[in-house]
Design an enzyme around this catalytic site. Sequence first.
Site, PDB file in Angstrom:
ATOM      1  N   HIS A  44      39.738  52.667  -7.993  1.00  0.00           N
ATOM      2  CA  HIS A  44      39.279  53.780  -8.828  1.00  0.00           C
ATOM      3  C   HIS A  44      38.735  53.273 -10.159  1.00  0.00           C
ATOM      4  O   HIS A  44      38.422  54.062 -11.043  1.00  0.00           O
ATOM      5  CB  HIS A  44      40.424  54.757  -9.100  1.00  0.00           C
ATOM      6  N   ARG A  66      31.641  62.665  -6.355  1.00  0.00           N
ATOM      7  CA  ARG A  66      31.839  64.085  -6.113  1.00  0.00           C
ATOM      8  C   ARG A  66      31.434  64.892  -7.333  1.00  0.00           C
ATOM      9  O   ARG A  66      31.387  64.370  -8.444  1.00  0.00           O
ATOM     10  CB  ARG A  66      33.312  64.331  -5.798  1.00  0.00           C
ATOM     11  N   SER A  74      40.376  69.515  -7.718  1.00  0.00           N
ATOM     12  CA  SER A  74      41.138  68.757  -6.742  1.00  0.00           C
ATOM     13  C   SER A  74      42.308  68.022  -7.427  1.00  0.00           C
ATOM     14  O   SER A  74      43.440  67.988  -6.931  1.00  0.00           O
ATOM     15  CB  SER A  74      40.190  67.762  -6.084  1.00  0.00           C
ATOM     16  N   ARG A 198      43.411  68.960   1.743  1.00  0.00           N
ATOM     17  CA  ARG A 198      43.283  70.355   1.331  1.00  0.00           C
ATOM     18  C   ARG A 198      42.052  70.950   1.988  1.00  0.00           C
ATOM     19  O   ARG A 198      41.881  70.875   3.181  1.00  0.00           O
ATOM     20  CB  ARG A 198      43.275  70.447  -0.188  1.00  0.00           C
ATOM     21  N   LYS A 199      41.157  71.497   1.196  1.00  0.00           N
ATOM     22  CA  LYS A 199      40.048  72.220   1.808  1.00  0.00           C
ATOM     23  C   LYS A 199      38.818  71.356   2.049  1.00  0.00           C
ATOM     24  O   LYS A 199      38.123  71.509   3.037  1.00  0.00           O
ATOM     25  CB  LYS A 199      39.655  73.379   0.907  1.00  0.00           C
ATOM     26  N   GLY A 200      38.517  70.488   1.094  1.00  0.00           N
ATOM     27  CA  GLY A 200      37.315  69.683   1.243  1.00  0.00           C
ATOM     28  C   GLY A 200      36.046  70.497   1.186  1.00  0.00           C
ATOM     29  O   GLY A 200      35.068  70.194   1.850  1.00  0.00           O
TER      30      GLY A 200
END
Lengths: 232, 96
Positions: A44, A66, A74, A198-200
């Site tokens: 990272h 992103r 997120s 999660r949802k993405g």
Amino acid sequence: MSHPLLSNNPHNLVPVLEMNLYRDTQTPDLTKLSSSSPRLFSTHTPFHTLQVAVKDSPCKVVYICRDAKDSLVSRWHIVCRSLNKEEDRTILESIFESFCSGVCLFGPFWDHILSYWKASLENPKQVLFMRYDEIKTDPHGQLKKLAEFLGCPFSKEEEKNGSLNKILEMCSLPNLSSLKVNKTGKSINGIEYKNHFRKGIVGDWKNHLTREMGNKIDMIMNEKLKDSGLEF
Amino acid sequence: MEKWVNLRHEDLTEETKTLISSLPSEKAYLGRNLCKYQGSWYYYNFLQGVLNFQRGFKPQDTDIIVASYPKSGTCGSRHSLSRFLREQRTLLMMIL
């Protein structure tokens, strides 16, 4: 089917350099890693910090970028889940303020993105810059681009026989989050793996940030990315 | 949360402690200490990990490093693509 992805959480398969491997030592035992070749790592840190270790190597770096607002939301979700809290607005506002000031873990966000964006322009053979929104809207195209970058493009035969679809299906969020390991396991830092799935969804930030918050982040990002050739 | 974040200060090496004392530092949300190293903010124990890998990591020519801002989809949380393995002539993509 016995792919390692089906019985391990991705965190275990792809260790984070500065967390899992090197946090306590300069000489971790890398022989314990999966014997697969090539070796896969993640990081990272911004590019200039990673570059100190990889500057004389032809190894490949793939950056996934992103949207700032989705990334922030997120982050908020995983912080709340780790604290066993439901969507806590006070925490969201704190994270938002830190994010906008740039004083946040691995931040400023814009410098992070720009470090890899510039590196990908200067050295496109070593650094590939990928956007999460493009991966979602054009998975096949992005998968092919990634394969070419890594020097193992799909053959015509593979394109015809559905290899791309099989890979995309295995890596899909519904598939991964339904695996037993990802429902019940925990990582070395105590976070339950299920919290990572999660949802993405691209644009999910709209369900959580106010319009003013969204506008402020957009303004900051536009200003910081100005003249870079990168836009969101 | 994030237990590894809270490595005790006394567990840091003397060298890291000395370096931290010379770096800009701030408090982030939830009151955690951050310090600025090479333009980026880190929790103290992350900084030690960064220093260790900058010195100790010797990449092989074929290594692949997936980089991202935390929670950008690479934590195994997001579907679609990201990473490849070449295994027995089969291309397998790992998640993002």
